[in-house]
Design an enzyme around this catalytic site. Structure first.
Site, PDB file in Angstrom:
ATOM      1  N   ALA A   1      -5.323   5.387  -2.242  1.00 46.63           N
ATOM      2  CA  ALA A   1      -5.551   4.736  -3.535  1.00 46.63           C
ATOM      3  C   ALA A   1      -6.682   5.418  -4.293  1.00 46.63           C
ATOM      4  CB  ALA A   1      -5.874   3.264  -3.327  1.00 46.63           C
TER       5      ALA A   1
ATOM      6  N   GLY B   1      -3.610   4.596   1.380  1.00 49.73           N
ATOM      7  CA  GLY B   1      -2.390   4.371   0.628  1.00 49.73           C
ATOM      8  C   GLY B   1      -1.400   5.511   0.717  1.00 49.73           C
TER       9      GLY B   1
ATOM     10  N   GLU C   1       0.422   4.788   3.749  1.00 48.06           N
ATOM     11  CA  GLU C   1       1.264   3.619   3.502  1.00 48.06           C
ATOM     12  C   GLU C   1       2.501   4.003   2.689  1.00 48.06           C
ATOM     13  OE1 GLU C   1      -1.657  -0.207   3.397  1.00 48.06           O
ATOM     14  OE2 GLU C   1      -2.165   1.400   2.002  1.00 48.06           O
TER      15      GLU C   1
ATOM     16  N   GLU D   1      -9.371   2.391   5.965  1.00 49.65           N
ATOM     17  CA  GLU D   1      -9.937   1.418   5.022  1.00 49.65           C
ATOM     18  C   GLU D   1     -11.109   0.624   5.594  1.00 49.65           C
ATOM     19  OE1 GLU D   1      -5.718   2.032   3.495  1.00 49.65           O
ATOM     20  OE2 GLU D   1      -6.755   1.997   5.431  1.00 49.65           O
TER      21      GLU D   1
END
Length: 256
Positions: free
Chosen positions: A64, A107, A110, A130
């Site tokens: 992210a 992310g 992910e 994270e």
């Protein structure tokens, strides 16, 4: 369709989309919007039977966009969420392949986990770090990683934030194949080309049965499988498959 953060090329039967958001290919709003638009554009395009998602540069994606965190912490609601895009990929009726030419973290990992198949560079690492930022994997990582590699290993990865090597990722079943970085995209293209020649309806129903079946009981999963079998057995592709078998020739599936 115009994309600001994806380099999209059309191949014979499939599309390759390379994330182009240097230096780390962060998955900010522009990238998520582009991926979402690509999925929408390819959904009903009969000439596109598979999608390859890869990255430009040394990283597949570092995750992210941290620059967007302050807005979220202040209560701003992003226009599009990684959750939404990744669920769309996971439930997509056409195969989506992650060609991870470099490392994938947060992310980015992910995103890869939401794809149906994954090819990873032997020099790359994957992880969900994270916890080191005081947050948790927030785009499905806590749910997809245990389903892919098991609860015990997934907890170790997430609680320590320690990335997996390519060899570990392969041994754990997180990726399908590990090859040298310069071969990742070629391997993904070969796989996409093979899938593009497959029976679209059968592939769609396999993806549906597996994805939905894993989230329910085996009894309900079998019902989903039976419904899919009914659809494909009544198709022209099923007739073509049987005919081609007896005529000893490659089938010409048309998705009908």
């Amino acid at each position: 369709m115009e994309y600001t953060k994806l380099n999209v090329t059309r191949e014979d039967g499939y599309v390759v989309a390379a994330i182009n958001n240097p230096p780390a290919n962060a998955l900010g709003q522009p990238v998520l919007h582009d991926i979402n638009d690509l999925l929408d554009a390819c959904l009903n395009e009969a000439g596109v039977r598979a999608i390859v998602i890869t990255g430009t540069g040394k990283l597949f994606s570092a995750g992210a966009d941290i620059k967007e965190f302050s807005g979220i912490q202040s209560g701003d609601r992003p226009k599009i969420s990684g959750h939404d895009v990744f669920l769309k990929i996971e439930n997509y009726p056409k195969p989506v392949i992650a060609a991870m030419q470099g490392s994938a973290f947060g992310g980015g990992n992910e995103l890869a986990m939401s794809c149906h198949l994954r090819i990873l560079a032997d020099s790359a690492k994957v992880g969900l770090p994270e916890v080191n930022l005081g947050i948790i994997p927030g785009w499905g990582g806590t749910q997809r990683l245990p389903r892919l590699i098991g609860k015990t290993r997934a907890l170790e990865v997430m609680l320590t934030g320690t990335p997996l090597t390519a060899e570990q990722a392969l041994n754990y079943g997180l990726v399908n194949k590990v090859v040298p970085a310069e071969q990742v995209l070629d391997e993904a293209k070969k796989l996409a080309a093979k899938l593009a020649k497959g029976a679209p309806l059968a592939i769609r129903e396999i993806l549906k049965a597996v994805t939905q079946g894993l989230n329910t009981t085996i009894e309900e999963g079998i019902k989903i499988e039976q419904a899919g079998s009914k659809v494909v057995f009544a198709s022209e592709d099923a007739k073509e498959g049987g005919k081609a078998f007896f005529e000893k020739r490659p089938p010409n599936f048309k998705g009908k």
